[in-house]
Design a protein around this motif. Sequence first.
Motif, short mmCIF file in Angstrom:
data_model
loop_
_atom_site.label_atom_id
_atom_site.label_comp_id
_atom_site.label_asym_id
_atom_site.label_seq_id
_atom_site.Cartn_x
_atom_site.Cartn_y
_atom_site.Cartn_z
N ALA A 48 0.87 -1.16 -0.01
CA ALA A 48 0.04 -0.03 -0.04
C ALA A 48 0.67 1.19 -0.05
CB ALA A 48 -0.93 -0.06 1.18
N GLU A 49 0.53 2.24 -0.45
CA GLU A 49 1.06 3.53 -0.42
C GLU A 49 0.30 4.51 0.31
OE1 GLU A 49 2.72 6.87 -3.54
OE2 GLU A 49 2.65 4.61 -4.22
N LEU A 50 0.86 5.32 1.08
CA LEU A 50 0.12 6.52 1.67
C LEU A 50 0.12 7.76 1.14
CD1 LEU A 50 -1.35 7.55 4.18
CD2 LEU A 50 0.96 8.26 5.31
N TYR A 51 -1.11 8.26 0.50
CA TYR A 51 -1.33 9.56 -0.23
C TYR A 51 -1.20 10.55 0.68
CZ TYR A 51 -3.01 12.94 -3.35
OH TYR A 51 -3.08 14.04 -3.98
N GLN A 52 -0.44 11.35 0.51
CA GLN A 52 -0.75 12.75 1.58
C GLN A 52 -1.23 14.22 1.08
OE1 GLN A 52 2.95 12.83 3.95
NE2 GLN A 52 2.66 10.78 4.55
N GLY A 53 -1.55 13.95 -0.17
CA GLY A 53 -1.93 15.10 -0.96
C GLY A 53 -3.41 15.43 -0.83
N ASP A 54 -4.26 16.31 -1.40
CA ASP A 54 -5.59 16.71 -1.26
C ASP A 54 -6.47 15.61 -1.56
OD1 ASP A 54 -7.58 18.37 -0.57
OD2 ASP A 54 -7.74 19.26 -2.41
N TRP A 55 -7.21 15.18 -0.77
CA TRP A 55 -8.19 13.91 -1.17
C TRP A 55 -9.59 14.33 -0.54
CZ3 TRP A 55 -11.42 10.89 1.99
CH2 TRP A 55 -12.01 9.58 1.23
#
Length: 75
Positions: A48-55
């Motif tokens: 898995a990858e942690l996305y830290q952008g706007d969501w």
Amino acid sequence: MLSGTAKPRYTFAGISWLRPEILTHYPKMRECFGLGEVFTFNEDKLQAELYQGDWCDVGTPERLDRLHRRLTAEN
């Protein structure tokens, strides 16, 4: 790292690309169950990858409309 027990906990929200065996070999298979338990069972086989952008969750028409209004206001 994908883990059902690690802290902090994150919410899965995104796209999955799963081999069918991840589900067909799941020992607690039943008509309805959450993917979280399957992910925890298979955590040594998944990434898995942690996305830290706007969501933004657009899972309902109301949420999609709210996002549309927000984006329109920003322009």
